[in-house]
Design a protein around this motif. Structure first.
Motif, PDB file in Angstrom:
ATOM      1  N   PHE B 154     -23.986  -8.596 -56.816  1.00 41.07           N
ATOM      2  CA  PHE B 154     -22.784  -7.806 -56.516  1.00 41.07           C
ATOM      3  C   PHE B 154     -22.944  -7.121 -55.156  1.00 41.07           C
ATOM      4  CE2 PHE B 154     -22.507  -7.110 -61.377  1.00 41.07           C
ATOM      5  CZ  PHE B 154     -22.017  -8.398 -61.541  1.00 41.07           C
ATOM      6  N   GLY B 155     -24.168  -6.927 -54.751  1.00 41.16           N
ATOM      7  CA  GLY B 155     -24.475  -6.311 -53.467  1.00 41.16           C
ATOM      8  C   GLY B 155     -25.973  -6.349 -53.265  1.00 41.16           C
ATOM      9  N   ASP B 164     -17.139  -8.071 -49.364  1.00 39.40           N
ATOM     10  CA  ASP B 164     -16.263  -9.177 -49.789  1.00 39.40           C
ATOM     11  C   ASP B 164     -16.509  -9.590 -51.244  1.00 39.40           C
ATOM     12  OD1 ASP B 164     -18.706 -10.458 -49.698  1.00 39.40           O
ATOM     13  OD2 ASP B 164     -18.025 -12.120 -48.426  1.00 39.40           O
ATOM     14  N   THR B 165     -17.234  -8.760 -52.002  1.00 40.18           N
ATOM     15  CA  THR B 165     -17.562  -9.232 -53.363  1.00 40.18           C
ATOM     16  C   THR B 165     -16.306  -9.517 -54.169  1.00 40.18           C
ATOM     17  OG1 THR B 165     -18.858  -8.904 -55.372  1.00 40.18           O
ATOM     18  CG2 THR B 165     -17.741  -6.950 -54.501  1.00 40.18           C
ATOM     19  N   GLN B 166     -16.347 -10.605 -54.914  1.00 45.35           N
ATOM     20  CA  GLN B 166     -15.239 -10.956 -55.807  1.00 45.35           C
ATOM     21  C   GLN B 166     -15.428 -10.333 -57.188  1.00 45.35           C
ATOM     22  OE1 GLN B 166     -12.476 -12.603 -55.179  1.00 45.35           O
ATOM     23  NE2 GLN B 166     -12.819 -13.877 -53.374  1.00 45.35           N
ATOM     24  N   GLY B 299     -15.033 -22.607 -48.077  1.00 36.97           N
ATOM     25  CA  GLY B 299     -14.204 -21.533 -47.531  1.00 36.97           C
ATOM     26  C   GLY B 299     -13.864 -20.455 -48.546  1.00 36.97           C
ATOM     27  N   ILE B 300     -14.586 -20.452 -49.680  1.00 36.21           N
ATOM     28  CA  ILE B 300     -14.333 -19.441 -50.715  1.00 36.21           C
ATOM     29  C   ILE B 300     -15.492 -18.454 -50.680  1.00 36.21           C
ATOM     30  CG2 ILE B 300     -14.004 -19.057 -53.197  1.00 36.21           C
ATOM     31  CD1 ILE B 300     -12.937 -21.923 -53.358  1.00 36.21           C
ATOM     32  N   HIS B 301     -15.207 -17.218 -50.352  1.00 38.55           N
ATOM     33  CA  HIS B 301     -16.271 -16.262 -50.070  1.00 38.55           C
ATOM     34  C   HIS B 301     -16.348 -15.121 -51.079  1.00 38.55           C
ATOM     35  CE1 HIS B 301     -17.298 -18.210 -46.324  1.00 38.55           C
ATOM     36  NE2 HIS B 301     -16.000 -18.327 -46.076  1.00 38.55           N
ATOM     37  N   LYS B 311     -12.965 -11.941 -59.441  1.00 40.55           N
ATOM     38  CA  LYS B 311     -11.507 -11.784 -59.315  1.00 40.55           C
ATOM     39  C   LYS B 311     -10.810 -13.127 -59.078  1.00 40.55           C
ATOM     40  CE  LYS B 311     -12.430  -8.263 -56.555  1.00 40.55           C
ATOM     41  NZ  LYS B 311     -12.315  -7.201 -55.536  1.00 40.55           N
ATOM     42  N   ASN B 312     -11.528 -14.045 -58.436  1.00 41.32           N
ATOM     43  CA  ASN B 312     -10.954 -15.388 -58.204  1.00 41.32           C
ATOM     44  C   ASN B 312     -11.500 -16.397 -59.211  1.00 41.32           C
ATOM     45  OD1 ASN B 312     -13.556 -15.476 -57.293  1.00 41.32           O
ATOM     46  ND2 ASN B 312     -13.102 -16.790 -55.510  1.00 41.32           N
TER      47      ASN B 312
END
Lengths: 335, 335
Positions: B154-155, B164-166, B299-301, B311-312
């Motif tokens: 997470f970090g 940028d964490t999802q 491209g998914i970060h 979240k995604n």
């Protein structure tokens, strides 16, 4: 079909078939507290120091379309998990899905410290690491097949079954697979499941608390804490009923206690039934609305302690649903 | 919408809404063995001697109408249960229901010795009763929030989150509630979950085994035991990939390994990704069909180790479902 409060359905219902349409489903946790420990790990690979969350309660729910006003919260007993209410050991429909198909939203919990609700293992690691004596180990219990056989009243003693038992004894292995160790005696007092049930009932804005065996007393303890959100209590063969002097907080909540067959043949069970009769009498004398439903008195024979898994489980479910339909209501404050 | 094997969807899908119609649901156990113990209970109230069933694996399934050919079996990681795949900590739809709504039957397990799958506590009671030394206690582990924070990426360190964490870090308490102690090191070798997964795959007549983290290696171990019933393997951030010399049994099974973001910033993770690349290369060189999907390369970060709760999460799910639709098939025998 004509029902009175004490008339049994003429026959067991057919298992509902066809598609099951839900408006929603999901799961969440209620409650829990953070504790810090120095003994989370025995190996340097993972940090032994840190914070864990314990005493929370897992809840999985399903909501049918056009759900009835009050969901039913299903609370399992000793040495079991929410699996109690799902598919039966011989693969038939359990009460969870049956209630759902009868229009009730269902909330199935795993008691705090059981199943998907975390236990606290740090005291065990402390002993293994030599930081604490063996006497500080948690009090744990696992029910053996042989002892459970008689406690669940499949027959007088393992592996002898009552001729009329409704439990699918040929599928007993499926029940033994469901059983898990019980950490209850190692949990804080009061049992966190009780407070978590109260939070759940309030969150739902009203629910029927349906408990079993070890958890039979929990809804009454929950009501003593706060009657808010408790639309009715159904206690299936409680290990313990409230004492007649403790009925006051319960007078605003409809109460049903259900017992199966062969009670008088077990010194463990006969006094429990007697005490529950005394409780219901005291509740009604105090202005409450209690009923003790004895299945044999309705002409339904052979039901075990695991009646939600018995061969006639849907017949018993219908009796309970009929009672809920007639009784569940917004709770009045106990007088 | 135009897809190639390495093109990300233009945007995350909307969460499906509306009624969910099932053709069936239920639960059952796979496997287990009976063991006899003299230390099931610490009190004379319950029998200390008896037989308990351990090492079985809980399975809950849901089948949509017009289900696709291969169900997806969801296998959680360390210190977690099947709850991993249900509602996310911030209350969004998890992969279990999303896959279901996309037409796949889902089978969610609790690993043997975790969640609703029993543990064996008799060794703990033996020590408490003075019948065995503390060294015989089981090896248990609980992940603290602080350690999990970095392991789950997470970090860089608790409680600092990547910009940028999802992962929905504001709802972290919901993840901490899900975590349970891990008894893996106290289970027999080989891990009974692996044999139970093989029995499940055979029973289902074909399933995609989708694993995560600690369980990432299990489907490969299952295939090494017996490829029967394994229609594909999806391993989400496995703690370990098979060694390049061990690919032979896997050449008949399509394999997808998925990794999220910030891998190179963690000494725990960077070597794992590298080893999985080497495995996929060896698998393809041996005539197999492997793919390593790196989300940042698409491209998914910002995806964490808990990408099924990020979240995604539905965007990642679509990539996996697209791969499954193109690759799942009746397994060929490894060459």
């Amino acid at each position: 079909m004509f029902h009175t409060a004490h008339a049994a359905p003429a026959q067991a219902p057919k298992t509902p078939t066809g598609p099951l349409t839900l408006s929603a489903q999901g799961s969440f946790f209620i409650g829990g507290r953070d504790v810090t420990s120095d003994t989370l790990s025995l190996t340097p690979k993972y940090d032994a120091h840190g914070t864990v969350t314990v005493d929370q309660m897992y809840v999985r729910y399903q909501i049918p379309q056009r759900a009835k006003r009050y969901p039913i919260t299903l609370i399992h007993g000793c040495c079991l998990t929410g699996m109690t209410w799902e598919t039966t050991p011989d693969g038939r429909m359990g009460w969870e899905e049956y209630f759902l198909r009868k229009g009730y939203a269902t909330y199935v919990i795993d008691q705090s410290g059981r199943g998907r609700s975390a236990t606290d293992i740090s005291a065990i690691n402390a002993v293994k690491l030599g930081k604490a004596p063996p006497s500080t180990l948690p009090d744990l219990f696992a029910a053996g097949h042989e002892a459970a056989w008689a406690i669940f009243r499949f027959g007088p003693r393992y592996p002898e079954a009552f001729k009329d038992t409704q439990f699918p004894v040929q599928a007993q292995a499926g029940l033994w697979q469901q059983m898990v160790p019980d950490w209850l005696a190692s949990l804080p007092t009061p049992n966190p499941t009780v407070a978590n049930l109260s939070k759940l009932a309030i969150k739902l804005g009203g629910t029927v608390l349906l408990s079993h065996s070890q958890s039979g007393i929990y809804p009454f303890q929950t009501a003593a804490m706060n009657t808010q959100g408790i639309a009715a209590i159904v206690s299936v063969e409680p290990g313990e009923c409230p004492k007649p002097g403790d009925v006051q907080p319960l007078t605003g909540i409809p109460v049903l206690v259900v017992f199966g067959d062969h009670i008088e043949e077990f010194p463990r069970w006969a006094p429990r039934l007697k005490a529950c009769h005394a409780f219901i009498d005291a509740l009604n004398a105090a202005g409450g609305k209690g009923q003790l439903m004895s299945l044999p008195a309705l002409g339904i024979h052979g039901n075990s302690h695991m009646m939600m898994q018995d061969k006639n489980n849907l017949q018993v479910a219908d009796l309970i649903l009929d009672w809920i339909a007639r009784n569940a209501r917004a709770p009045r404050r106990g007088r």
